[in-house]
Design a protein around this motif. Structure first.
Motif, mmCIF file in Angstrom:
data_model
loop_
_atom_site.group_PDB
_atom_site.id
_atom_site.type_symbol
_atom_site.label_atom_id
_atom_site.label_comp_id
_atom_site.label_asym_id
_atom_site.label_seq_id
_atom_site.Cartn_x
_atom_site.Cartn_y
_atom_site.Cartn_z
ATOM 1 N N THR A 9 0.846 -1.177 0.000
ATOM 2 C CA THR A 9 0.000 0.000 0.000
ATOM 3 C C THR A 9 0.879 1.223 0.000
ATOM 4 O OG1 THR A 9 -0.095 0.083 2.395
ATOM 5 C CG2 THR A 9 -1.852 -1.121 1.293
ATOM 6 N N VAL A 17 -5.919 -5.038 -0.385
ATOM 7 C CA VAL A 17 -7.144 -5.821 -0.534
ATOM 8 C C VAL A 17 -6.892 -7.215 0.017
ATOM 9 C CG1 VAL A 17 -8.843 -6.717 -2.159
ATOM 10 C CG2 VAL A 17 -7.778 -4.492 -2.570
ATOM 11 N N SER A 21 -11.695 -10.706 0.967
ATOM 12 C CA SER A 21 -12.619 -9.781 0.302
ATOM 13 C C SER A 21 -12.843 -10.203 -1.148
ATOM 14 C CB SER A 21 -12.081 -8.347 0.350
ATOM 15 O OG SER A 21 -12.056 -7.873 1.675
ATOM 16 N N LYS A 22 -11.759 -10.551 -1.837
ATOM 17 C CA LYS A 22 -11.897 -11.002 -3.225
ATOM 18 C C LYS A 22 -12.637 -12.328 -3.293
ATOM 19 C CE LYS A 22 -8.850 -10.503 -6.352
ATOM 20 N NZ LYS A 22 -7.633 -10.564 -7.165
ATOM 21 N N ILE A 41 -13.309 -0.091 5.083
ATOM 22 C CA ILE A 41 -11.873 0.059 5.249
ATOM 23 C C ILE A 41 -11.547 -0.069 6.732
ATOM 24 C CG2 ILE A 41 -9.945 1.683 5.112
ATOM 25 C CD1 ILE A 41 -11.185 2.766 2.526
ATOM 26 N N GLU A 47 -6.545 -1.932 5.256
ATOM 27 C CA GLU A 47 -7.035 -2.851 4.235
ATOM 28 C C GLU A 47 -8.554 -2.806 4.135
ATOM 29 O OE1 GLU A 47 -5.140 -6.267 5.903
ATOM 30 O OE2 GLU A 47 -6.901 -6.844 7.061
ATOM 31 N N VAL A 48 -9.051 -3.274 2.995
ATOM 32 C CA VAL A 48 -10.487 -3.360 2.759
ATOM 33 C C VAL A 48 -10.948 -4.752 3.172
ATOM 34 C CG1 VAL A 48 -12.323 -3.214 1.037
ATOM 35 C CG2 VAL A 48 -10.321 -1.730 0.837
ATOM 36 N N TYR A 74 -17.915 0.555 0.496
ATOM 37 C CA TYR A 74 -17.986 0.026 -0.865
ATOM 38 C C TYR A 74 -18.974 -1.122 -0.785
ATOM 39 C CZ TYR A 74 -13.344 2.196 -1.325
ATOM 40 O OH TYR A 74 -12.290 3.064 -1.321
ATOM 41 N N SER A 113 -9.001 5.347 -2.264
ATOM 42 C CA SER A 113 -8.782 3.902 -2.331
ATOM 43 C C SER A 113 -9.685 3.203 -3.338
ATOM 44 C CB SER A 113 -9.033 3.283 -0.951
ATOM 45 O OG SER A 113 -8.191 3.876 0.000
ATOM 46 N N LYS A 114 -10.698 3.880 -3.812
ATOM 47 C CA LYS A 114 -11.737 3.248 -4.638
ATOM 48 C C LYS A 114 -11.198 2.592 -5.907
ATOM 49 C CE LYS A 114 -14.493 5.645 -7.253
ATOM 50 N NZ LYS A 114 -14.442 5.226 -8.658
ATOM 51 N N PHE A 117 -9.266 -0.692 -5.342
ATOM 52 C CA PHE A 117 -10.159 -1.753 -4.877
ATOM 53 C C PHE A 117 -11.063 -2.222 -6.011
ATOM 54 C CE2 PHE A 117 -14.143 -3.149 -2.724
ATOM 55 C CZ PHE A 117 -13.626 -4.340 -2.223
ATOM 56 N N GLU A 120 -9.635 -4.661 -8.455
ATOM 57 C CA GLU A 120 -9.446 -6.022 -7.943
ATOM 58 C C GLU A 120 -10.684 -6.896 -8.177
ATOM 59 O OE1 GLU A 120 -6.831 -7.554 -6.369
ATOM 60 O OE2 GLU A 120 -5.531 -5.810 -6.578
#
Length: 146
Positions: A9, A17, A21-22, A41, A47-48, A74, A113-114, A117, A120
């Motif tokens: 980051t 990320v 989350s993914k 966040i 991290e998200v 998000y 950060s959008k 993210f 990803e």
């Protein structure tokens, strides 16, 4: 499941990320396990992370009710609909939720950060940036999807 962060980051790229989350997004996209996923966040970890998921039977009203009134998030929503040709379709919407009365620091953090993210999450069809509930009404999705 690993919570390893993909990539480093820095100020220009935004938050890391987490693999979870993914993975949760992939469950929505490919397996249709979730109707929606809300991400937040985690400032301490930089991290998200997944905050909430909605089951496949949950409604759009359930999704909008889960968005905080005065904090940024998000979110992704899997919108199912039937076309005028009577075909069943599904489109994934990405939301950048930034209510006008949320903290300025939070708005700045989510805004910077959008893009990282969002990149990803492959397979997003539409993106909606919203600052109040009228911008996330179901009609907005219907207009975009058809």
């Amino acid at each position: 499941m690993s919570s390893r962060i993909r990539g480093g980051t820095n100020a220009s790229s935004g938050m890391g990320v987490v693999d979870q989350s993914k993975a949760t997004y992939m469950e929505l996209q490919r397996k249709k396990v979730h109707r929606y996923v809300i991400f937040k966040i985690d400032e301490k970890k930089n991290e998200v992370v997944v905050e909430k998921t909605g089951g496949s039977a949950e409604s759009y009203d359930d999704f909008t009710a889960a968005l905080p009134e005065n904090d940024c998030r998000y979110a992704v929503y899997d919108y199912d609909f039937v076309t005028s040709d009577n075909c069943q379709k599904s489109k994934i919407f990405f939301f950048a939720w930034s209510p006008s009365d949320s903290r300025i620091r939070s708005k700045m953090l989510y805004a910077t950060s959008k893009d990282r993210f969002r990149r990803e999450l492959e397979g997003i069809h539409y993106e909606i940036q919203a600052t109040d509930p009228t911008e996330v009404e179901l009609e907005v999705l219907k207009e975009r999807a058809y």
